[in-house]
Write a protein that holds these residues in place. Sequence first.
Motif, PDB file in Angstrom:
ATOM      1  N   CYS A   1       0.851  -1.191   0.000  1.00  0.00           N
ATOM      2  CA  CYS A   1       0.000   0.000   0.000  1.00  0.00           C
ATOM      3  C   CYS A   1       0.887   1.242   0.000  1.00  0.00           C
ATOM      4  O   CYS A   1       1.753   1.396   0.877  1.00  0.00           O
TER       5      CYS A   1
ATOM      6  N   GLU B   1      -1.733  -3.929  -0.983  1.00  0.00           N
ATOM      7  CA  GLU B   1      -2.976  -3.159  -1.086  1.00  0.00           C
ATOM      8  C   GLU B   1      -4.015  -3.949  -1.884  1.00  0.00           C
ATOM      9  O   GLU B   1      -4.200  -3.771  -3.084  1.00  0.00           O
TER      10      GLU B   1
ATOM     11  N   CYS C   1      -7.250   0.350   5.550  1.00  0.00           N
ATOM     12  CA  CYS C   1      -5.907   0.919   5.672  1.00  0.00           C
ATOM     13  C   CYS C   1      -5.834   1.899   6.850  1.00  0.00           C
ATOM     14  O   CYS C   1      -6.673   2.803   6.970  1.00  0.00           O
ATOM     15  N   PRO C   2      -4.840   1.742   7.722  1.00  0.00           N
ATOM     16  CA  PRO C   2      -4.732   2.645   8.880  1.00  0.00           C
ATOM     17  C   PRO C   2      -4.442   4.096   8.501  1.00  0.00           C
ATOM     18  O   PRO C   2      -4.711   5.002   9.282  1.00  0.00           O
ATOM     19  N   ALA C   3      -3.938   4.306   7.308  1.00  0.00           N
ATOM     20  CA  ALA C   3      -3.612   5.674   6.878  1.00  0.00           C
ATOM     21  C   ALA C   3      -4.851   6.459   6.433  1.00  0.00           C
ATOM     22  O   ALA C   3      -4.778   7.671   6.239  1.00  0.00           O
TER      23      ALA C   3
ATOM     24  N   PHE D   1       2.439  -0.987   4.906  1.00  0.00           N
ATOM     25  CA  PHE D   1       2.398  -2.114   5.835  1.00  0.00           C
ATOM     26  C   PHE D   1       2.247  -3.454   5.124  1.00  0.00           C
ATOM     27  O   PHE D   1       2.885  -4.431   5.476  1.00  0.00           O
TER      28      PHE D   1
ATOM     29  N   LYS E   1       0.212   4.140   0.859  1.00  0.00           N
ATOM     30  CA  LYS E   1      -0.143   5.090   1.915  1.00  0.00           C
ATOM     31  C   LYS E   1       0.451   4.696   3.263  1.00  0.00           C
ATOM     32  O   LYS E   1       0.903   5.540   4.014  1.00  0.00           O
ATOM     33  N   CYS E   2       0.414   3.384   3.557  1.00  0.00           N
ATOM     34  CA  CYS E   2       0.905   2.949   4.875  1.00  0.00           C
ATOM     35  C   CYS E   2       2.153   2.081   4.791  1.00  0.00           C
ATOM     36  O   CYS E   2       2.868   1.919   5.785  1.00  0.00           O
TER      37      CYS E   2
END
Length: 296
Positions: free
Chosen positions: A242, A250, A258-260, A247, A244-245
Amino acid sequence: MGKLSLDTFLDTFLFSCYNNRTPWDAPAQNKDPDADGSCKDGTDNGGAAAVITTGSARNPIELEVLKRKGAKYTCSYDEEKNAMNLALDWTLEHNRSSDTIICSDSLSLITSIENRQSNLREIIDKLQQLKGRTIIQWVSSHSNIPGNELADKYAKEIAQDGEPPVTPLSYNAARALIKGEIRDQAPSHPTISKTYEHLSFKEDRKIGSRRDAALLAQLRSGHCKELAAYRHRIDNSKDEKCPKCQFEAETQQHWISCPATILKRQRIFEDENLSLGVMTKQPELVLAYAKETFHQ
């Protein structure tokens, strides 16, 4: 009034009011037909009825009942046509020159008459022969309108009475049968079955553009180039994590958790914990979320 031309007839015939009032408020004392058709599950054992009433439309006096047994394989639209023909045949036979109101709960049939559909040639020909002023009035079905309830009752009775006649299968009946019999099987893939568990064509029809509809279909299938995991599948040189994060891959599931993007989910969905079913349960919000989380 004498016989109307087709153009004049269609310009003056289809009213939803009677002297600026609905027929239910008019002190009608004429003999007026209520027409209705019925068939089991919308596809077989049909029946049609027209009830001739006089007096107040709120408290009608039943004078005559006309019934027609429908075909084995039929559809609601065809039976509504049969009911309209019964009402028109009675009106023509009695050479009515006074005002007549024909009530039907089939908005599709009334709209088709107004649009001069070619499959209604018989009905339109009969309408051209009518004398006096005749009003076709749409009424809501199953709304405790007395005449309509009577017509519905008799249509159901004749539909259940005896063997249906052998008649050619109409296009409308064939279409209804096919629609009723051929259905897509529920998806067996675990991810897809979760994604489509709340599928609603009513919700999907709210999607305003083909571009949005295409994006939604891609997201639901997981074959969306906006998802890093899918880009990696078609080109393994691409990073599947991903963006964005960073981690994990995606995928669809990660994208909606997603945590972001927690704050975006809270604002758009009023919930940060989403399941794959949101893809079909709230498609408009999914698209709004997509437009805020992709291309960043």
